[in-house]
Design a protein around this motif. Sequence first.
Motif, PDB file in Angstrom:
ATOM      1  N   ARG A 129     -54.166  -0.710  16.793  1.00 49.73           N
ATOM      2  CA  ARG A 129     -52.977  -1.417  17.249  1.00 49.73           C
ATOM      3  C   ARG A 129     -53.426  -2.447  18.280  1.00 49.73           C
ATOM      4  NH1 ARG A 129     -48.290   0.933  21.155  1.00 49.73           N
ATOM      5  NH2 ARG A 129     -50.083   0.791  22.569  1.00 49.73           N
ATOM      6  N   GLU A 130     -52.839  -3.640  18.195  1.00 51.63           N
ATOM      7  CA  GLU A 130     -53.155  -4.689  19.149  1.00 51.63           C
ATOM      8  C   GLU A 130     -51.887  -5.104  19.885  1.00 51.63           C
ATOM      9  OE1 GLU A 130     -55.099  -9.218  19.381  1.00 51.63           O
ATOM     10  OE2 GLU A 130     -55.081  -8.114  17.487  1.00 51.63           O
ATOM     11  N   LEU A 169     -56.080 -19.584  30.436  1.00 50.78           N
ATOM     12  CA  LEU A 169     -56.016 -18.295  29.749  1.00 50.78           C
ATOM     13  C   LEU A 169     -54.543 -17.962  29.573  1.00 50.78           C
ATOM     14  CD1 LEU A 169     -57.385 -15.756  28.602  1.00 50.78           C
ATOM     15  CD2 LEU A 169     -57.367 -14.805  30.925  1.00 50.78           C
ATOM     16  N   ILE A 170     -54.099 -17.845  28.324  1.00 54.94           N
ATOM     17  CA  ILE A 170     -52.679 -17.660  28.035  1.00 54.94           C
ATOM     18  C   ILE A 170     -52.366 -16.236  27.592  1.00 54.94           C
ATOM     19  CG2 ILE A 170     -50.728 -18.555  26.697  1.00 54.94           C
ATOM     20  CD1 ILE A 170     -52.542 -21.066  26.227  1.00 54.94           C
ATOM     21  N   PHE A 171     -53.268 -15.650  26.783  1.00 53.93           N
ATOM     22  CA  PHE A 171     -53.042 -14.304  26.254  1.00 53.93           C
ATOM     23  C   PHE A 171     -54.265 -13.423  26.462  1.00 53.93           C
ATOM     24  CE2 PHE A 171     -50.690 -17.198  23.328  1.00 53.93           C
ATOM     25  CZ  PHE A 171     -49.398 -16.816  23.655  1.00 53.93           C
ATOM     26  N   ILE A 172     -54.023 -12.141  26.715  1.00 56.40           N
ATOM     27  CA  ILE A 172     -55.048 -11.105  26.713  1.00 56.40           C
ATOM     28  C   ILE A 172     -54.578 -10.003  25.780  1.00 56.40           C
ATOM     29  CG2 ILE A 172     -56.176  -9.289  28.067  1.00 56.40           C
ATOM     30  CD1 ILE A 172     -56.118 -11.119  30.462  1.00 56.40           C
ATOM     31  N   SER A 173     -55.459  -9.533  24.891  1.00 57.67           N
ATOM     32  CA  SER A 173     -55.127  -8.438  23.984  1.00 57.67           C
ATOM     33  C   SER A 173     -55.715  -7.126  24.480  1.00 57.67           C
ATOM     34  CB  SER A 173     -55.663  -8.726  22.576  1.00 57.67           C
ATOM     35  OG  SER A 173     -54.932  -9.765  21.949  1.00 57.67           O
ATOM     36  N   SER A 174     -54.985  -6.054  24.236  1.00 58.49           N
ATOM     37  CA  SER A 174     -55.508  -4.704  24.463  1.00 58.49           C
ATOM     38  C   SER A 174     -55.387  -3.929  23.162  1.00 58.49           C
ATOM     39  CB  SER A 174     -54.752  -3.992  25.591  1.00 58.49           C
ATOM     40  OG  SER A 174     -53.382  -3.835  25.265  1.00 58.49           O
ATOM     41  N   PHE A 175     -56.268  -2.941  23.008  1.00 63.83           N
ATOM     42  CA  PHE A 175     -56.368  -2.230  21.737  1.00 63.83           C
ATOM     43  C   PHE A 175     -56.284  -0.724  21.954  1.00 63.83           C
ATOM     44  CE2 PHE A 175     -58.334  -6.333  21.380  1.00 63.83           C
ATOM     45  CZ  PHE A 175     -57.901  -6.800  20.154  1.00 63.83           C
ATOM     46  N   SER A 176     -56.013  -0.019  20.860  1.00 63.11           N
ATOM     47  CA  SER A 176     -55.812   1.424  20.947  1.00 63.11           C
ATOM     48  C   SER A 176     -57.062   2.167  21.387  1.00 63.11           C
ATOM     49  CB  SER A 176     -55.303   1.979  19.606  1.00 63.11           C
ATOM     50  OG  SER A 176     -56.034   1.465  18.513  1.00 63.11           O
ATOM     51  N   GLY A 177     -58.229   1.525  21.307  1.00 61.18           N
ATOM     52  CA  GLY A 177     -59.456   2.141  21.804  1.00 61.18           C
ATOM     53  C   GLY A 177     -59.710   1.869  23.274  1.00 61.18           C
ATOM     54  N   GLU A 179     -60.100  -1.244  24.645  1.00 61.68           N
ATOM     55  CA  GLU A 179     -60.758  -2.524  24.892  1.00 61.68           C
ATOM     56  C   GLU A 179     -59.732  -3.614  25.240  1.00 61.68           C
ATOM     57  OE1 GLU A 179     -63.047  -0.153  21.869  1.00 61.68           O
ATOM     58  OE2 GLU A 179     -60.985  -0.870  22.037  1.00 61.68           O
ATOM     59  N   VAL A 180     -60.208  -4.659  25.906  1.00 63.17           N
ATOM     60  CA  VAL A 180     -59.391  -5.843  26.179  1.00 63.17           C
ATOM     61  C   VAL A 180     -60.174  -7.073  25.735  1.00 63.17           C
ATOM     62  CG1 VAL A 180     -58.116  -4.797  28.081  1.00 63.17           C
ATOM     63  CG2 VAL A 180     -60.237  -6.041  28.558  1.00 63.17           C
ATOM     64  N   PHE A 181     -59.441  -8.168  25.529  1.00 64.87           N
ATOM     65  CA  PHE A 181     -60.074  -9.387  25.016  1.00 64.87           C
ATOM     66  C   PHE A 181     -59.238 -10.590  25.418  1.00 64.87           C
ATOM     67  CE2 PHE A 181     -60.982 -12.516  21.617  1.00 64.87           C
ATOM     68  CZ  PHE A 181     -62.366 -12.568  21.738  1.00 64.87           C
ATOM     69  N   ARG A 182     -59.922 -11.667  25.814  1.00 64.52           N
ATOM     70  CA  ARG A 182     -59.233 -12.931  26.118  1.00 64.52           C
ATOM     71  C   ARG A 182     -58.861 -13.591  24.787  1.00 64.52           C
ATOM     72  NH1 ARG A 182     -63.887 -15.503  29.472  1.00 64.52           N
ATOM     73  NH2 ARG A 182     -65.046 -14.024  28.165  1.00 64.52           N
ATOM     74  N   SER A 183     -57.654 -13.350  24.348  1.00 63.24           N
ATOM     75  CA  SER A 183     -57.291 -13.674  22.968  1.00 63.24           C
ATOM     76  C   SER A 183     -56.576 -15.002  22.789  1.00 63.24           C
ATOM     77  CB  SER A 183     -56.427 -12.558  22.386  1.00 63.24           C
ATOM     78  OG  SER A 183     -55.308 -12.290  23.204  1.00 63.24           O
ATOM     79  N   GLY A 184     -56.220 -15.681  23.878  1.00 66.29           N
ATOM     80  CA  GLY A 184     -55.607 -16.993  23.758  1.00 66.29           C
ATOM     81  C   GLY A 184     -56.115 -17.896  24.861  1.00 66.29           C
ATOM     82  N   CYS A 185     -56.990 -18.845  24.522  1.00 59.61           N
ATOM     83  CA  CYS A 185     -57.683 -19.664  25.519  1.00 59.61           C
ATOM     84  C   CYS A 185     -57.641 -21.131  25.106  1.00 59.61           C
ATOM     85  CB  CYS A 185     -59.157 -19.259  25.634  1.00 59.61           C
ATOM     86  SG  CYS A 185     -59.460 -17.504  25.940  1.00 59.61           S
ATOM     87  N   THR A 186     -57.655 -22.003  26.108  1.00 58.55           N
ATOM     88  CA  THR A 186     -57.727 -23.432  25.811  1.00 58.55           C
ATOM     89  C   THR A 186     -58.904 -24.072  26.544  1.00 58.55           C
ATOM     90  OG1 THR A 186     -56.355 -24.262  27.648  1.00 58.55           O
ATOM     91  CG2 THR A 186     -55.200 -23.498  25.669  1.00 58.55           C
ATOM     92  N   TRP A 187     -59.384 -25.152  25.950  1.00 55.69           N
ATOM     93  CA  TRP A 187     -60.414 -25.996  26.556  1.00 55.69           C
ATOM     94  C   TRP A 187     -60.100 -27.447  26.210  1.00 55.69           C
ATOM     95  CZ3 TRP A 187     -61.423 -21.531  23.892  1.00 55.69           C
ATOM     96  CH2 TRP A 187     -62.146 -20.520  24.560  1.00 55.69           C
ATOM     97  N   ARG A 188     -60.687 -28.340  26.949  1.00 49.17           N
ATOM     98  CA  ARG A 188     -60.647 -29.757  26.625  1.00 49.17           C
ATOM     99  C   ARG A 188     -62.078 -30.258  26.466  1.00 49.17           C
ATOM    100  NH1 ARG A 188     -56.446 -28.195  29.419  1.00 49.17           N
ATOM    101  NH2 ARG A 188     -54.381 -29.165  29.149  1.00 49.17           N
ATOM    102  N   ARG A 189     -62.289 -30.986  25.400  1.00 46.52           N
ATOM    103  CA  ARG A 189     -63.585 -31.599  25.146  1.00 46.52           C
ATOM    104  C   ARG A 189     -63.353 -33.059  24.814  1.00 46.52           C
ATOM    105  NH1 ARG A 189     -64.772 -27.597  27.229  1.00 46.52           N
ATOM    106  NH2 ARG A 189     -66.317 -26.004  26.651  1.00 46.52           N
TER     107      ARG A 189
END
Length: 251
Positions: A129-130, A169-177, A179-189
Amino acid sequence: MDQIRVTVWGENRHERTEEHVAKLYPDGMHETIAAGIREHLGDAAEVRTATLDEPKHGLTEQVLAGTDVLTWWGHAAHGEVADEVVERVHRHVLSGMGLVVLHSGHWSKIFTKLMGTTCTLRWRNEHDRELIWTVDPTHPIAQGVPHPIVLPEDEMYGEYFDVPPPDELIFISSFSGGEVFRSGCTWRRGHGRIFYFKPGDQDYPVYHHPDIRRVIANGVRWARTDRPRRELPELLRYDTFSAPTHPGPAA
């Protein structure tokens, strides 16, 4: 403002080789993603699709010259993407084309080139589950998005995610195990805007989820820049990132 011209690029391999993926995405993941963008942006967007096995991967100079925002999903065939196409996309991003990179596109040639890092991460495909938590609710990409978005099943991505610190950083995901993850990120190039959004493994119906479709559409709207549209002959004649030439000293 004129319509946002969107090209949805997809590898389109799993859908043609794996029966369970074909059942989830009978018209291809790229078409499902494109349908979600049309659903949320309506007449504000003109959406086309392109896939890996088209000539030049469907990303010719003409197509990119007519693209304000490119979305990218790849997984099994990153190495088959021609370097000349990557260079072409890279040049257009630096010149102001938006790029929305989805899920396993983190290992695409274009994303790693733009990031300048390995873009590696931890992963586990065990029907986790996320929960996708909004950490910047004022950002345009988070507009109309519930807190959290709940995905009953998805592939786990976990830290460390080897990318440069995001501009936002807009979103962070967490999981049923756990773990966490930076799941929504922006950059400019250069003049271009880049949005990376994690959800969307091919084994799950994630791109049918209404909240995921909304985030992607919001990301497309955000990634469109106000750079003036240029015609193809101008793109072919000028490199907007070349240093200006000056005459040498007088003899």
